[in-house]
Design an enzyme around this catalytic site. Structure first.
Site, mmCIF file in Angstrom:
data_model
loop_
_atom_site.group_PDB
_atom_site.id
_atom_site.type_symbol
_atom_site.label_atom_id
_atom_site.label_comp_id
_atom_site.label_asym_id
_atom_site.label_seq_id
_atom_site.Cartn_x
_atom_site.Cartn_y
_atom_site.Cartn_z
ATOM 1 N N ALA A 136 0.821 -1.216 0.000
ATOM 2 C CA ALA A 136 0.000 0.000 0.000
ATOM 3 C C ALA A 136 0.853 1.263 0.000
ATOM 4 O O ALA A 136 0.430 2.304 0.482
ATOM 5 C CB ALA A 136 -0.910 -0.009 1.232
ATOM 6 N N ARG A 146 -2.016 7.422 -11.438
ATOM 7 C CA ARG A 146 -3.087 7.449 -12.438
ATOM 8 C C ARG A 146 -4.396 8.052 -11.901
ATOM 9 O O ARG A 146 -5.288 8.383 -12.658
ATOM 10 C CB ARG A 146 -3.334 6.018 -12.959
ATOM 11 C CG ARG A 146 -2.205 5.510 -13.843
ATOM 12 C CD ARG A 146 -2.232 3.998 -14.023
ATOM 13 N NE ARG A 146 -1.659 3.291 -12.875
ATOM 14 C CZ ARG A 146 -1.516 1.974 -12.804
ATOM 15 N NH1 ARG A 146 -1.936 1.208 -13.790
ATOM 16 N NH2 ARG A 146 -0.975 1.412 -11.740
ATOM 17 N N ASN A 150 -3.144 -11.325 -13.962
ATOM 18 C CA ASN A 150 -2.604 -11.452 -12.610
ATOM 19 C C ASN A 150 -3.382 -10.506 -11.697
ATOM 20 O O ASN A 150 -3.460 -9.317 -11.956
ATOM 21 C CB ASN A 150 -1.117 -11.067 -12.654
ATOM 22 C CG ASN A 150 -0.524 -10.872 -11.269
ATOM 23 O OD1 ASN A 150 -0.985 -11.476 -10.305
ATOM 24 N ND2 ASN A 150 0.502 -10.041 -11.182
ATOM 25 N N TYR A 158 -27.022 30.164 22.122
ATOM 26 C CA TYR A 158 -25.685 30.730 21.978
ATOM 27 C C TYR A 158 -25.715 32.199 22.330
ATOM 28 O O TYR A 158 -26.502 32.972 21.775
ATOM 29 C CB TYR A 158 -25.252 30.527 20.521
ATOM 30 C CG TYR A 158 -23.831 30.899 20.205
ATOM 31 C CD1 TYR A 158 -22.787 30.482 21.024
ATOM 32 C CD2 TYR A 158 -23.525 31.644 19.071
ATOM 33 C CE1 TYR A 158 -21.477 30.808 20.724
ATOM 34 C CE2 TYR A 158 -22.218 31.979 18.754
ATOM 35 C CZ TYR A 158 -21.190 31.561 19.585
ATOM 36 O OH TYR A 158 -19.894 31.880 19.277
HETATM 37 C C1 UD1 Z 1 0.191 -4.899 -10.450
HETATM 38 C C2 UD1 Z 1 0.915 -6.082 -11.120
HETATM 39 C C3 UD1 Z 1 0.085 -6.569 -12.298
HETATM 40 C C4 UD1 Z 1 -1.294 -6.956 -11.833
HETATM 41 C C5 UD1 Z 1 -1.953 -5.806 -11.076
HETATM 42 C C6 UD1 Z 1 -3.247 -6.306 -10.437
HETATM 43 C C7 UD1 Z 1 3.278 -5.590 -10.754
HETATM 44 C C8 UD1 Z 1 4.555 -5.147 -11.381
HETATM 45 N N1 UD1 Z 1 2.233 -5.654 -11.550
HETATM 46 O O1 UD1 Z 1 0.139 -3.859 -11.408
HETATM 47 O O2 UD1 Z 1 0.719 -7.710 -12.865
HETATM 48 O O3 UD1 Z 1 -2.078 -7.340 -12.949
HETATM 49 O O4 UD1 Z 1 -1.109 -5.321 -10.038
HETATM 50 O O5 UD1 Z 1 -3.946 -5.284 -9.789
HETATM 51 O O6 UD1 Z 1 3.274 -5.907 -9.589
HETATM 52 N N2 UD1 Z 1 2.987 -0.604 -4.351
HETATM 53 C C9 UD1 Z 1 3.874 -0.466 -3.295
HETATM 54 N N3 UD1 Z 1 5.119 -0.035 -3.551
HETATM 55 C C10 UD1 Z 1 5.571 0.218 -4.815
HETATM 56 C C11 UD1 Z 1 4.669 0.065 -5.887
HETATM 57 C C12 UD1 Z 1 3.379 -0.358 -5.620
HETATM 58 O O7 UD1 Z 1 3.520 -0.696 -2.139
HETATM 59 O O8 UD1 Z 1 6.725 0.599 -4.972
HETATM 60 C C13 UD1 Z 1 1.601 -1.046 -4.056
HETATM 61 C C14 UD1 Z 1 0.569 -0.044 -4.554
HETATM 62 O O9 UD1 Z 1 0.236 0.900 -3.542
HETATM 63 C C15 UD1 Z 1 -0.611 -0.940 -4.900
HETATM 64 C C16 UD1 Z 1 0.022 -2.283 -5.227
HETATM 65 O O10 UD1 Z 1 1.349 -2.247 -4.729
HETATM 66 O O11 UD1 Z 1 -1.496 -1.087 -3.800
HETATM 67 C C17 UD1 Z 1 0.058 -2.549 -6.737
HETATM 68 O O12 UD1 Z 1 0.752 -1.496 -7.377
HETATM 69 P P1 UD1 Z 1 0.254 -0.843 -8.725
HETATM 70 O O13 UD1 Z 1 1.217 0.219 -9.118
HETATM 71 O O14 UD1 Z 1 -1.161 -0.488 -8.638
HETATM 72 O O15 UD1 Z 1 0.439 -2.092 -9.721
HETATM 73 P P2 UD1 Z 1 -0.331 -2.362 -11.072
HETATM 74 O O16 UD1 Z 1 0.208 -1.488 -12.139
HETATM 75 O O17 UD1 Z 1 -1.791 -2.335 -10.839
HETATM 76 CA CA CA Z 2 -3.061 -1.616 -9.196
#
Ligand code: UD1
Ligand code: CA
Length: 467
Positions: A13, A19, A176, A394
């Protein structure tokens, strides 16, 4: 290494949520009136104890921590967000000592505990090093795709991120979910092998599938029966879609429990709302936060109720606003009433048209039917508050209390200047400005005496005609 137990949950998290184009960290955006992360934590809490849940925080860490600290989970800090693989590297100390871990995403909030339990069962049955929860949505765009060893095999070769898909891989529909189970030891042994030489220029946890495979470890996938529950919230449009799904689920659950919700697509009912059977919710009602409604109630259109408890057979007529208050059995509110925080509306009490109450206690059968302000006030049983009554609570500096006993009668258009008490059974004449206590059983009239000049108007009129 200290043995911490069989299973921990890691919730990622730390991301910013670029985005969403928002000042607010992504995981604090709400669906169903509750932050994304709070949804994920409550699901995780059904699987393991809060002390075995590790939330990886980073972007606006303090704010995220403050929002969910009360749940009792543990936190891991990822100061710089270099990807999901890096998030896991930051959790290394926390997870070492657990035999297995489940990884959840803070932005995948609709996941059900039953599904996570299935992943966990499958992971153990398959004796896998990594188990991936997948889905096959209509539109897989944006998600990582699953490359199975063969279409029928549960074994996975790799996860390919959207940006890295070859022309041929574009047709892969299985995605995934970002939800995994890992055996901790083989994961920890390979965390440092992750690199950022990829289209995302990040350390990606998804690469662990290929790394483990290459080392001869078992990597498997299990597909979720319901696609909705694994969808992520990366954009406002996705967030709003998840909110709609969650609210539709909430309405369905309530209807299955005997609640009638007309045109449920128009209502806004938060995830934690509880309603007893035989209650009717009309179109365009909002029930927000912790709302509890008893049986046999009717909530008419355009009313907004937030953090309130309603008893049985309560009628809330059209266009009322109720907040942080309790409404007892048989009470009638509205139309157009405003019940502000701290009110206790008693059994069979009436709060009618254009009546505003704040920190007001109306006992059983008390009535304020029209155009009234009751602030910091107590109104006894069966007392009638006439139209246009105002408690002046008041003095410009402090708030004061108005106490009105039982079976009293306050005539229309009276002002009660607090602190002031009107005793049991007392009467206040219409149009009074009451500044002194009114003893029980007495009549108080505090208004200018009426005088009448007979013939005055006729004489004036006659004078005008002569001019
Ligand atoms: C990720 C997956 C993707 C999958 C998708 C599903 C990777 C590289 N890709 O992509 O294969 O289909 O989730 O929802 O993992 N986060 C951290 N630290 C970081 C980056 C992210 O804690 O450095 C957390 C974010 O807050 C988020 C989660 O990890 O809650 C997923 O990150 P996000 O950037 O949303 O990954 P997706 O692009 O959705
Ligand atoms: Ca995501």
């Amino acid at each position: 290494m200290k043995d911490k137990g069989k299973l921990a949950v890691v919730i990622m998290a730390a991301g910013k949520g670029t985005r969403l184009k928002s000042q607010q960290p992504k995981v604090l955006h709400e669906i169903g009136g509750k932050p994304l992360l709070a949804h994920v934590i409550s699901v995780a809490s059904r699987i393991v104890a809060p002390a075995d849940i590790y939330v990886v925080i980073g972007h606006q860490a303090e704010k995220v921590l403050a929002a969910v600290a009360a749940t009792g989970v543990a936190f891991v800090e990822q100061t710089e967000q270099r990807g999901t693989g890096h998030a896991m590297q930051c959790a290394r100390q926390a997870i070492a000592g657990y035999e297995n871990i489940l990884v959840l995403s803070g932005d995948v909030p609709l996941i059900r505990p039953e599904t996570i339990a299935e992943v966990w069962q499958f992971h153990q049955a398959e004796q896998a090093a990594m188990t991936i929860l997948t889905a096959a949505p209509e539109d897989p765009a944006g998600y990582g795709r699953i490359l199975r060893k063969s279409p029928k095999s549960s074994e996975v070769e790799a996860i390919v991120e959207q940006k890295a898909l070859t022309a041929k891989q574009q047709s892969l529909r299985e995605i995934n979910s970002g939800i995994y189970a890992f055996k901790t030891a083989p994961l920890l042994a390979r965390l440092d092998l992750l690199d950022a030489n990829n289209a995302n220029e990040e350390l990606m946890l998804t690469d662990m599938a290929g790394l483990l495979r290459a080392a001869g470890e078992r990597v498997v996938a299990i597909q979720a029966a319901e696609t909705d529950e694994v969808l992520g919230a990366n954009t406002i449009a996705e967030l709003v879609a998840l909110d709609a799904t969650l609210r539709a689920n909430t309405a369905s659950r309530l209807m299955a429990q005997g609640v009638t919700i007309f045109r449920p697509e128009t209502s806004v009912i938060d995830a934690e709302v509880e309603i007893a059977p035989d209650t009717v919710i009309e179109p365009f009602v909002q029930l927000l936060g912790r709302v509890k409604i008893g049986a046999g109630c009717r909530i008419r259109s355009y009313s907004v109720i937030e953090d309130c408890t309603l008893g049985n057979n309560v009628l809330v007529r059209q266009s009322c606003v109720l907040a942080e208050s309790t409404i007892a059995d048989g009470a009638r509110i509205g139309p157009f009433a405003h019940v502000r925080p701290g009110c206790e509306i008693g059994e069979d009490a009436h709060v009618g048209n254009f009546v505003e109450t704040k920190k007001a206690k109306l006992d059983k059968g008390a009535k304020a039917n029209h155009l009234t302000y009751l602030g910091d006030a107590e109104v006894g049983e069966r007392t009638n508050i006439g139209a246009g009554t105002i408690t002046c609570n008041y003095d410009g500096v402090r708030k004061h209390i108005t106490r009105i006993g039982k079976e009293a009668f306050v005539g229309s258009n009276s002002t009660l200047v607090a602190p002031v008490t009107v005793g049991d059974g007392a009467y206040v004449g219409a149009g009074s400005c009451i500044t002194k206590d009114v003893p029980a059983g007495s009549l108080a009239v505090g208004r200018a005496h009426q005088f009448v000049k007979e013939g005055w108007a006729t004489a004036r009129h006659a004078g005008r005609q002569k001019e």
